[in-house]
Design a protein around this motif. Sequence first.
Motif, PDB file in Angstrom:
ATOM      1  N   ILE A   1      -0.936   3.978   6.705  1.00 15.13           N
ATOM      2  CA  ILE A   1      -1.325   4.989   5.717  1.00 15.13           C
ATOM      3  C   ILE A   1      -0.722   6.359   5.987  1.00 15.13           C
ATOM      4  O   ILE A   1      -1.040   7.330   5.306  1.00 15.13           O
TER       5      ILE A   1
ATOM      6  N   LEU B   1       0.822  -1.215   0.000  1.00  8.41           N
ATOM      7  CA  LEU B   1       0.000   0.000   0.000  1.00  8.41           C
ATOM      8  C   LEU B   1       0.857   1.267   0.000  1.00  8.41           C
ATOM      9  O   LEU B   1       0.539   2.238  -0.688  1.00  8.41           O
ATOM     10  N   THR B   2       1.946   1.243   0.761  1.00  9.59           N
ATOM     11  CA  THR B   2       2.848   2.396   0.759  1.00  9.59           C
ATOM     12  C   THR B   2       3.388   2.633  -0.652  1.00  9.59           C
ATOM     13  O   THR B   2       3.463   3.765  -1.132  1.00  9.59           O
TER      14      THR B   2
ATOM     15  N   LYS C   1      -7.701  -2.429  -2.225  1.00 11.47           N
ATOM     16  CA  LYS C   1      -6.931  -1.335  -1.634  1.00 11.47           C
ATOM     17  C   LYS C   1      -7.789  -0.232  -1.035  1.00 11.47           C
ATOM     18  O   LYS C   1      -7.429   0.360  -0.021  1.00 11.47           O
ATOM     19  N   ASN C   2      -8.940   0.034  -1.618  1.00 14.89           N
ATOM     20  CA  ASN C   2      -9.789   1.073  -1.042  1.00 14.89           C
ATOM     21  C   ASN C   2     -10.448   0.620   0.254  1.00 14.89           C
ATOM     22  O   ASN C   2     -10.624   1.395   1.183  1.00 14.89           O
TER      23      ASN C   2
ATOM     24  N   SER D   1       6.082  -2.397  -6.349  1.00 16.10           N
ATOM     25  CA  SER D   1       5.229  -2.550  -5.173  1.00 16.10           C
ATOM     26  C   SER D   1       5.395  -3.930  -4.547  1.00 16.10           C
ATOM     27  O   SER D   1       5.417  -4.074  -3.318  1.00 16.10           O
TER      28      SER D   1
ATOM     29  N   ASP E   1       0.802   3.958  -3.051  1.00 13.70           N
ATOM     30  CA  ASP E   1       0.607   5.360  -2.719  1.00 13.70           C
ATOM     31  C   ASP E   1       1.707   6.241  -3.306  1.00 13.70           C
ATOM     32  O   ASP E   1       1.495   7.417  -3.609  1.00 13.70           O
ATOM     33  N   LYS E   2       2.890   5.677  -3.449  1.00  6.57           N
ATOM     34  CA  LYS E   2       4.032   6.412  -4.007  1.00  6.57           C
ATOM     35  C   LYS E   2       4.091   6.291  -5.525  1.00  6.57           C
ATOM     36  O   LYS E   2       5.081   6.659  -6.145  1.00  6.57           O
ATOM     37  N   LYS E   3       3.070   5.685  -6.124  1.00  8.96           N
ATOM     38  CA  LYS E   3       2.978   5.518  -7.574  1.00  8.96           C
ATOM     39  C   LYS E   3       4.035   4.562  -8.143  1.00  8.96           C
ATOM     40  O   LYS E   3       4.459   4.711  -9.294  1.00  8.96           O
TER      41      LYS E   3
ATOM     42  N   LEU F   1      -8.086   0.566   3.577  1.00  8.72           N
ATOM     43  CA  LEU F   1      -7.917   1.822   4.295  1.00  8.72           C
ATOM     44  C   LEU F   1      -9.062   2.046   5.278  1.00  8.72           C
ATOM     45  O   LEU F   1      -8.879   2.643   6.332  1.00  8.72           O
TER      46      LEU F   1
ATOM     47  N   LYS G   1       0.667   9.055   3.360  1.00 10.14           N
ATOM     48  CA  LYS G   1      -0.241   9.828   2.524  1.00 10.14           C
ATOM     49  C   LYS G   1      -0.218  11.308   2.842  1.00 10.14           C
ATOM     50  O   LYS G   1      -0.312  12.157   1.967  1.00 10.14           O
TER      51      LYS G   1
END
Lengths: 207, 207, 207
Positions: C202, C22-23, C81-82, C34, C26-28, C85, C205
């Motif tokens: 998270i 997830l990190t 992933k949504n 990933s 989040d960092k694209k 969170l 973010k």
Amino acid sequence: MQDWIYIIDLVGTFVFAISGVLTAIDKKFDVVGSIIIGIVTAVGGGSLRDLLIGETPVGWMKDFNYLYVILFAVIVSYTYKNHILKLRKGMFFFDTLGIGLFTILGLQKTLGVGLSIPIALMMGVVTAAFGGVIRDVLTNVIPLIFRREIYATACLAGGIVFIGLEQINQYEIINMIMSMLTVMIIRYVSVKKKWSLNVTIIENKKE
Amino acid sequence: MQDWIYIIDLVGTFVFAISGVLTAIDKKFDVVGSIIIGIVTAVGGGSLRDLLIGETPVGWMKDFNYLYVILFAVIVSYTYKNHILKLRKGMFFFDTLGIGLFTILGLQKTLGVGLSIPIALMMGVVTAAFGGVIRDVLTNVIPLIFRREIYATACLAGGIVFIGLEQINQYEIINMIMSMLTVMIIRYVSVKKKWSLNVTIIENKKE
Amino acid sequence: MQDWIYIIDLVGTFVFAISGVLTAIDKKFDVVGSIIIGIVTAVGGGSLRDLLIGETPVGWMKDFNYLYVILFAVIVSYTYKNHILKLRKGMFFFDTLGIGLFTILGLQKTLGVGLSIPIALMMGVVTAAFGGVIRDVLTNVIPLIFRREIYATACLAGGIVFIGLEQINQYEIINMIMSMLTVMIIRYVSVKKKWSLNVTIIENKKE
């Protein structure tokens, strides 16, 4: 003689731990984070060397004195953090003593497992300099060693002087002193030329 | 055949060392810092693999040729740094050759100590890609491998092709060539689609 | 009993892998990047411990279940992933369970190779916390552990409780539960006092 090396090794560990803790305090890390950075700075270089040459468990894990010294360094750092910055000259002296000795310790340990002189010189630099590199990586700064001051060069020169002298005489203690002086003079001249004193310990403040 | 692998291994080391030195020069590191980054980029991946699979002292410490090659790469980097950037296509070719071979070397060494194929594939990627990752961490950049270009994917695909072919035939050299071609085609197509050539070596400039 | 430890170890690996993936998302980072970050977060702490204490090849390489669990974590991360969170409370629970258990596993493995209790406590913290540290270094963030939340302190306290109870009774499972509860309460109280729920997963973010 061995006792003497051992004591300076502990002094080097002490100074490096202080350097780590102060950097961490400066970055607003909490106490635990600062202690971790102190430990990593003090034993990181030697640990990396031990890992690469296959000497595990890494050395400091087998001797409580390293832990005591680091603990003491943490206490000193927090108690006297304002004073330490004023003692920069003293810190610079011990730090230089520390890297000089760490270089020689790294050298000898690497030669002791049968590796070659060039590798031993590299492991000398790793021992002396990579605790600080790991400290800088963990605090998200480009390692100081790559940016300023001829830190690694001084270690390398000291190591070469030591190896060279060892080939031609038996006076290990004199060779060590000559090697230390080499490190010290190189660092002193390099710092002098830039009109600023030490750097390693409080440099990050200015960024 | 072994000689041939050995030579390409040295070529890979050479190209990776240049990549490291150029990145460091670009970051305004001094000579010593740049040499350290060159060494780390060239031997970092293989060292990490050796540490993880328990093969210490790490391989390059036991063979002077790696040091000679790195030294030569440093000299070439400083002498021809402006020309090298123009030779991007050539660098891209050797770099890709290097990662293809490093993947296979990592694979075989890992299988050689009795670990499984999936772990060997992972160690192939580590060998090929983590020298660059360590370079990027030390120069305080998010590792390129995570941001752009399907570098790791190309390594992994090359490794899988090699392992697959090894199961069905005995022609190791052909399998290696097929594996290299896989790495090369994947990287070439991926780079082509973005209308830019190489990336690994000079990417950091644009940030 | 051992089975139970093993299962929670796998659960910890699973949660840490999700945290890493997830990190990275989040960092694209791309998919491969990933996955690498997920693996590193999950096995990095244990690997560093194994390297330092000389237990190589590192543990997870010898057991396929760790790879399966990480693979599963990657799939779950991308699929949900949504939702993850929103499940922060559940994640926080498993994450805390994970670090509590990783601390004890690190402790026991280190004592098992004959090292001292203080070193074992340090290796407990390394096992639980350094996967996250490596994740943060690779994604170019100052490690969370140094900045916020008393993550390392909680691990250390849990480890001390476990060691203390082991001296005075034989009920390992009860000692483990007490140790876990210590970790959980410390983290819960610390998070509560800051009026925010978990952070580890998270946090990045908001930067």
